[in-house]
Scaffold this active site. Structure first.
Site, PDB file in Angstrom:
ATOM      1  N   CYS A 113       0.884  -1.164   0.000  1.00  0.00           N
ATOM      2  CA  CYS A 113       0.000   0.000   0.000  1.00  0.00           C
ATOM      3  C   CYS A 113       0.918   1.209   0.000  1.00  0.00           C
ATOM      4  O   CYS A 113       1.533   1.524   1.019  1.00  0.00           O
ATOM      5  CB  CYS A 113      -0.921   0.017   1.224  1.00  0.00           C
ATOM      6  SG  CYS A 113      -1.984   1.488   1.268  1.00  0.00           S
ATOM      7  N   CYS A 116      -0.554   4.419   2.384  1.00  0.00           N
ATOM      8  CA  CYS A 116      -0.621   4.303   3.853  1.00  0.00           C
ATOM      9  C   CYS A 116      -0.300   2.861   4.236  1.00  0.00           C
ATOM     10  O   CYS A 116       0.833   2.437   4.079  1.00  0.00           O
ATOM     11  CB  CYS A 116      -1.980   4.750   4.383  1.00  0.00           C
ATOM     12  SG  CYS A 116      -3.394   4.017   3.530  1.00  0.00           S
ATOM     13  N   SER A 117      -1.282   2.110   4.726  1.00  0.00           N
ATOM     14  CA  SER A 117      -1.016   0.717   5.095  1.00  0.00           C
ATOM     15  C   SER A 117      -2.288  -0.113   5.000  1.00  0.00           C
ATOM     16  O   SER A 117      -2.577  -0.915   5.881  1.00  0.00           O
ATOM     17  CB  SER A 117      -0.427   0.633   6.508  1.00  0.00           C
ATOM     18  OG  SER A 117      -1.296   1.253   7.451  1.00  0.00           O
ATOM     19  N   CYS A 118      -3.066   0.080   3.921  1.00  0.00           N
ATOM     20  CA  CYS A 118      -4.282  -0.705   3.726  1.00  0.00           C
ATOM     21  C   CYS A 118      -3.922  -2.187   3.672  1.00  0.00           C
ATOM     22  O   CYS A 118      -2.992  -2.579   2.969  1.00  0.00           O
ATOM     23  CB  CYS A 118      -4.986  -0.282   2.437  1.00  0.00           C
ATOM     24  SG  CYS A 118      -5.582   1.430   2.484  1.00  0.00           S
TER      25      CYS A 118
END
Length: 212
Positions: A113, A116-118
């Site tokens: 991702c 961000c950090s999906c």
């Protein structure tokens, strides 16, 4: 999605050790309650580790094992991963819209991702720290083969690497190749061969007694 048929470049490591505002607040709160003897940091680390590497990824491992042993389910995963995964009871926040990408002898899939950090919590549990790190998010798109090598995974030069960029609307689950010599294993035994990193794409699944 990014295709990287063969791009090997040398890049220096750049690690971002700065805390976000929220991380700084959580760290400060943890320090206070630890000093007051209200929590044991070791116990918290053990709980996080369990959910990050054991409990959560078992769901995804079940999905992979069923795909390996049930051709109809594998086809369903390819056409509607969200519904197929939900049929096993794995739904909820961070996993409402899923896509399964299948590794093959010609192609290896890798998930990131970049913004961000999906991450698909419903099938993989908590995201690992490295998945959220700016160094991984930036470099994996530019030099996926080099990043994989740092994880200990060296792929044949002729194998294409596809990098899939998760978003808030769509999360990915890598279905690794089924290891050779596992034809007689049960679905439960097959699930035991599937680690979290193989479902992100930074590792492969291995037969019993064979290192990934």
């Amino acid at each position: 999605m990014h295709d990287h048929p063969d791009h090997d470049h040398d890049h220096d490591h750049h690690h971002d050790n700065r805390y976000s505002d929220m991380q700084a607040r959580v760290k400060a709160l943890e320090t206070v309650v630890t000093e007051k003897g209200l929590i044991d940091p070791t116990a918290i680390d053990a709980i996080v580790e369990t959910y990050e590497t054991k409990i959560g990824p078992r769901n995804g491992a079940h999905v992979v094992a069923k795909a390996w042993s049930d051709a109809a389910f594998a086809e369903w995963l390819k056409t509607d991963a969200t519904a197929a995964i939900a049929s096993l009871g794995y739904t909820g926040r961070q996993g409402e819209h899923m896509r399964a990408v299948f590794n093959s002898p010609e192609t290896h899939n890798l998930v990131v991702c970049t913004l961000c950090s999906c991450y698909p919590w419903s099938v993989l549990g908590l995201p690992p720290v490295w998945y959220k790190a700016p160094a991984y998010r930036a470099r994996v798109v530019i030099d996926p083969r080099g990043v994989l090598a740092e994880f200990g995974l060296t792929l044949p030069a002729e194998k294409k690497i596809r990098v899939w960029d998760s978003t808030a609307e769509l999360r990915y689950l890598v279905i690794p190749e089924r290891p050779e010599g596992t034809e007689g294993l049960s679905e439960q035994q097959l699930a035991g061969l599937v680690g979290r990193d193989a479902m992100i794409g930074t590792a492969i699944a291995s037969a019993p007694g064979v290192a990934a």
